[in-house]
Motif scaffolding. Structure first.
Motif, PDB file in Angstrom:
ATOM      1  N   ASP A 193       4.532  -9.649   5.254  1.00  0.00           N
ATOM      2  CA  ASP A 193       4.506  -8.210   5.553  1.00  0.00           C
ATOM      3  C   ASP A 193       3.646  -7.454   4.541  1.00  0.00           C
ATOM      4  OD1 ASP A 193       6.146  -8.666   7.682  1.00  0.00           O
ATOM      5  OD2 ASP A 193       7.991  -7.933   6.713  1.00  0.00           O
ATOM      6  N   VAL A 194       3.788  -7.802   3.255  1.00  0.00           N
ATOM      7  CA  VAL A 194       2.987  -7.129   2.221  1.00  0.00           C
ATOM      8  C   VAL A 194       1.504  -7.437   2.425  1.00  0.00           C
ATOM      9  CG1 VAL A 194       2.435  -7.081  -0.244  1.00  0.00           C
ATOM     10  CG2 VAL A 194       4.820  -6.956   0.492  1.00  0.00           C
ATOM     11  N   LEU A 195       1.200  -8.690   2.680  1.00  0.00           N
ATOM     12  CA  LEU A 195      -0.207  -9.075   2.859  1.00  0.00           C
ATOM     13  C   LEU A 195      -0.829  -8.325   4.035  1.00  0.00           C
ATOM     14  CD1 LEU A 195       0.005 -12.951   2.268  1.00  0.00           C
ATOM     15  CD2 LEU A 195      -0.973 -11.235   0.730  1.00  0.00           C
ATOM     16  N   LYS A 196      -0.047  -8.142   5.091  1.00  0.00           N
ATOM     17  CA  LYS A 196      -0.572  -7.441   6.264  1.00  0.00           C
ATOM     18  C   LYS A 196      -0.650  -5.942   6.058  1.00  0.00           C
ATOM     19  CE  LYS A 196       0.665 -10.713   9.902  1.00  0.00           C
ATOM     20  NZ  LYS A 196       1.690 -11.066  10.903  1.00  0.00           N
ATOM     21  N   SER A 197       0.150  -5.416   5.104  1.00  0.00           N
ATOM     22  CA  SER A 197       0.222  -3.955   4.903  1.00  0.00           C
ATOM     23  C   SER A 197      -1.040  -3.398   4.257  1.00  0.00           C
ATOM     24  CB  SER A 197       1.419  -3.604   4.022  1.00  0.00           C
ATOM     25  OG  SER A 197       1.120  -3.874   2.656  1.00  0.00           O
ATOM     26  N   GLY A 237       3.132  -1.305  -5.727  1.00  0.00           N
ATOM     27  CA  GLY A 237       3.284  -0.191  -4.802  1.00  0.00           C
ATOM     28  C   GLY A 237       4.718  -0.019  -4.352  1.00  0.00           C
ATOM     29  N   PRO A 238       4.905   0.342  -3.097  1.00  0.00           N
ATOM     30  CA  PRO A 238       6.244   0.702  -2.609  1.00  0.00           C
ATOM     31  C   PRO A 238       7.264  -0.440  -2.658  1.00  0.00           C
ATOM     32  CG  PRO A 238       4.657   0.589  -0.789  1.00  0.00           C
ATOM     33  CD  PRO A 238       3.867   0.549  -2.049  1.00  0.00           C
ATOM     34  N   VAL A 239       6.824  -1.673  -2.466  1.00  0.00           N
ATOM     35  CA  VAL A 239       7.790  -2.782  -2.484  1.00  0.00           C
ATOM     36  C   VAL A 239       8.299  -3.014  -3.915  1.00  0.00           C
ATOM     37  CG1 VAL A 239       8.204  -5.192  -1.862  1.00  0.00           C
ATOM     38  CG2 VAL A 239       6.691  -3.798  -0.465  1.00  0.00           C
ATOM     39  N   THR A 240       7.406  -2.795  -4.891  1.00  0.00           N
ATOM     40  CA  THR A 240       7.840  -2.899  -6.292  1.00  0.00           C
ATOM     41  C   THR A 240       8.853  -1.799  -6.603  1.00  0.00           C
ATOM     42  OG1 THR A 240       5.752  -3.913  -6.942  1.00  0.00           O
ATOM     43  CG2 THR A 240       7.046  -2.874  -8.696  1.00  0.00           C
ATOM     44  N   ALA A 241       8.606  -0.594  -6.121  1.00  0.00           N
ATOM     45  CA  ALA A 241       9.560   0.503  -6.335  1.00  0.00           C
ATOM     46  C   ALA A 241      10.925   0.151  -5.733  1.00  0.00           C
ATOM     47  CB  ALA A 241       9.020   1.793  -5.728  1.00  0.00           C
ATOM     48  N   GLU A 242      10.901  -0.447  -4.567  1.00  0.00           N
ATOM     49  CA  GLU A 242      12.156  -0.863  -3.913  1.00  0.00           C
ATOM     50  C   GLU A 242      12.861  -1.950  -4.742  1.00  0.00           C
ATOM     51  OE1 GLU A 242      11.515  -2.634  -0.041  1.00  0.00           O
ATOM     52  OE2 GLU A 242      13.601  -3.314   0.084  1.00  0.00           O
ATOM     53  N   ILE A 267       3.254  -5.902 -12.062  1.00  0.00           N
ATOM     54  CA  ILE A 267       3.570  -6.953 -11.099  1.00  0.00           C
ATOM     55  C   ILE A 267       2.828  -6.574  -9.808  1.00  0.00           C
ATOM     56  CG2 ILE A 267       5.625  -5.854 -10.081  1.00  0.00           C
ATOM     57  CD1 ILE A 267       7.026  -8.617 -10.295  1.00  0.00           C
ATOM     58  N   THR A 268       2.824  -7.458  -8.816  1.00  0.00           N
ATOM     59  CA  THR A 268       2.221  -7.102  -7.526  1.00  0.00           C
ATOM     60  C   THR A 268       3.317  -6.942  -6.471  1.00  0.00           C
ATOM     61  OG1 THR A 268       2.041  -9.380  -6.751  1.00  0.00           O
ATOM     62  CG2 THR A 268       0.195  -8.537  -8.058  1.00  0.00           C
ATOM     63  N   ASP A 269       3.015  -6.235  -5.426  1.00  0.00           N
ATOM     64  CA  ASP A 269       3.976  -6.113  -4.322  1.00  0.00           C
ATOM     65  C   ASP A 269       4.175  -7.459  -3.617  1.00  0.00           C
ATOM     66  OD1 ASP A 269       4.503  -3.493  -4.847  1.00  0.00           O
ATOM     67  OD2 ASP A 269       4.137  -2.784  -2.796  1.00  0.00           O
ATOM     68  N   ILE A 270       3.186  -8.331  -3.731  1.00  0.00           N
ATOM     69  CA  ILE A 270       3.336  -9.678  -3.146  1.00  0.00           C
ATOM     70  C   ILE A 270       4.514 -10.372  -3.838  1.00  0.00           C
ATOM     71  CG2 ILE A 270       2.222 -11.910  -2.720  1.00  0.00           C
ATOM     72  CD1 ILE A 270      -0.500 -10.434  -3.085  1.00  0.00           C
ATOM     73  N   ALA A 271       4.514 -10.298  -5.177  1.00  0.00           N
ATOM     74  CA  ALA A 271       5.608 -10.912  -5.947  1.00  0.00           C
ATOM     75  C   ALA A 271       6.914 -10.157  -5.732  1.00  0.00           C
ATOM     76  CB  ALA A 271       5.236 -10.939  -7.424  1.00  0.00           C
ATOM     77  N   SER A 272       6.836  -8.825  -5.741  1.00  0.00           N
ATOM     78  CA  SER A 272       8.065  -8.030  -5.585  1.00  0.00           C
ATOM     79  C   SER A 272       8.757  -8.298  -4.251  1.00  0.00           C
ATOM     80  CB  SER A 272       7.756  -6.535  -5.722  1.00  0.00           C
ATOM     81  OG  SER A 272       7.409  -6.237  -7.057  1.00  0.00           O
ATOM     82  N   ALA A 273       7.972  -8.615  -3.221  1.00  0.00           N
ATOM     83  CA  ALA A 273       8.575  -8.924  -1.907  1.00  0.00           C
ATOM     84  C   ALA A 273       9.461 -10.163  -2.017  1.00  0.00           C
ATOM     85  CB  ALA A 273       7.475  -9.150  -0.870  1.00  0.00           C
ATOM     86  N   ILE A 274       9.026 -11.121  -2.810  1.00  0.00           N
ATOM     87  CA  ILE A 274       9.857 -12.317  -3.048  1.00  0.00           C
ATOM     88  C   ILE A 274      11.118 -11.889  -3.804  1.00  0.00           C
ATOM     89  CG2 ILE A 274       9.936 -14.647  -4.034  1.00  0.00           C
ATOM     90  CD1 ILE A 274       6.875 -14.689  -3.965  1.00  0.00           C
ATOM     91  N   GLY A 275      10.922 -11.009  -4.803  1.00  0.00           N
ATOM     92  CA  GLY A 275      12.040 -10.549  -5.628  1.00  0.00           C
ATOM     93  C   GLY A 275      13.104  -9.802  -4.832  1.00  0.00           C
ATOM     94  N   VAL A 276      12.676  -8.940  -3.916  1.00  0.00           N
ATOM     95  CA  VAL A 276      13.617  -8.178  -3.086  1.00  0.00           C
ATOM     96  C   VAL A 276      14.516  -9.150  -2.315  1.00  0.00           C
ATOM     97  CG1 VAL A 276      13.794  -6.683  -1.047  1.00  0.00           C
ATOM     98  CG2 VAL A 276      12.181  -6.110  -2.893  1.00  0.00           C
TER      99      VAL A 276
END
Ligand SMILES: *Cc1c(COP(=O)(O)O)cnc(C)c1O
Length: 369
Positions: A19-23, A29-34, A225-234
């Motif tokens: 999802d992040v890659l497609k965004s 960005g926003p996924v890191t904030a989440e 960090i990147t949102d790519i990594a943060s998506a895994i973290g979430v």
């Protein structure tokens, strides 16, 4: 081979990354904030700041407390090198205090003896996933007018007096490296209840910029960090309870099977706290049928990867020895480095794997000395 560590990556982590890659928003960005928001909530801390790894989290933590040249930070000599390297990175001087041989965390009486007029912070490490003596250490630090910086890189989810680590110290740091209890591949997290500290950590992570871009308030780094990594973290953070439970079941199994074998010392969990078993670590003493290193080799020959965390205390390495330390200065840390051995305890371990590990150790215990 039964592996010593294995990250648990499932469908949610993979779809989150896609999802992040497609965004199109692939950096911070926003996924890191989440991720930061859910991490803060999980630790019951007011603020969480994600960084590129646990080491940069520690470096930013020290910066955000104003620690630098001329200051001393007391920590354990029995930890991963990043703990003490972060102190060198800040320009301050690491000072070591010996460990409690039962819990492997820094001994508060030894910390009290290491205090000088230059002590600016105490940095305990929740080694193997067990919280340190938080109350006693905080009392020592407060009396000296020093900050508490918690290296909780190995201890996400561990509790002290019913509360999770990450909200006790002035600043706490976590690692999200591939081997840690939850991971983003590489990544780190800072938690704090102090809004000014949070602000300075954010600034330091982002080239020293204020919230207004291209306004550089001080030296800073790119520690994002990147949102790519943060998506895994979430995705990982939602499952940390399940991961920890699996680790505890494995540890309980080992405890029951090994507690009465001569020469093996199973982990001690001090009162008022819970252990999240980042590592399940035994001591192999002289009473065992073979040396620690021979047991590691025996396990390996029989298809089990064991780990040694850590084979040498930090004060014996060049960058710290130069501060004036020598062999014999921290006898408990040095002895632990000769005796510890960690068994596979990760959530993907099957019950047949655990059984195999125990059978091999029992076999080893029967070998003639
Ligand atoms: C992993 C770890 C670190 C450093 O984290 P990285 O993400 O590898 O930079 C620091 N301290 C301890 C105790 C660790 O286990």
């Amino acid at each position: 081979m039964i592996k010593i560590v294995q990250p648990v990556i499932e469908d949610e982590e993979i779809s989150g990354v896609i999802d992040v890659l497609k965004s199109g928003n692939i950096a911070q960005g926003p996924v890191t904030a989440e991720f930061e928001e859910s991490f803060a909530q999980y630790c019951q801390a007011s603020h969480a700041i994600a960084t590129s790894n646990g080491t940069t989290a520690l470096h930013a933590a020290l910066y955000s407390l104003g620690i630098g040249q001329g200051d001393e930070v007391i920590t354990s000599p029995f930890t991963f090198v990043a703990t003490a390297n972060s102190i060198l990175m800040s320009g301050a001087k690491p000072a070591f205090a010996d460990i409690n041989p039962l819990t492997y965390t820094v001994d508060h009486n030894e910390v009290a003896s290491a205090i000088t007029k230059n002590t600016k912070a105490v940095m305990p490490v929740d080694l193997y996933g067990q919280p340190s003596d938080i109350d006693e250490l905080t009392a020592v630090a407060r009396k000296a007018g020093a900050f508490m910086v918690h290296d909780s890189c190995q201890a996400i989810g561990a509790e002290y007096k019913g509360k999770k680590v990450g909200s006790f110290a002035d600043v706490s740091c976590f690692s999200l490296y591939a081997t840690k209890n939850i991971t983003t591949g590489e990544g780190g997290m800072i938690t704090t209840n102090n809004p000014e500290v949070a602000e300075l950590a954010r600034q330091f992570r982002h080239h020293g910029q204020s919230a207004q871009r291209y306004e550089y308030l001080d030296l800073g780094y790119n520690y994002r960090i990147t949102d790519i990594a943060s998506a895994i973290g979430v995705a990982q953070l939602k499952k940390v309870g399940r991961f920890t439970e699996a680790r505890r079941l494995n540890a309980d199994y080992y405890n029951k099977a090994l507690f009465n074998i001569d020469g093996l010392v199973t982990p001690t969990v001090a009162k008022d706290r819970t252990h999240v078993y980042h590592q399940y670590t035994l001591r192999v003493t002289e009473e065992f049928s073979m040396s620690r290193d021979e047991l590691v080799a025996y396990l390996k020959d029989n298809g089990v990867a064991a780990g040694i965390y850590y084979p040498k205390a930090l004060h014996l390495f060049p960058q710290f020895k130069d501060l004036g330390y020598k062999e014999g200065d921290f006898p408990h840390a040095e002895k632990a480095s000769r005796e510890v051995l960690s068994l596979p305890v990760h959530p993907l371990l099957k019950s047949s794997d655990r059984q195999k590990v125990i059978e091999i150790i029992k076999q080893a215990a029967k070998e003639k000395k």
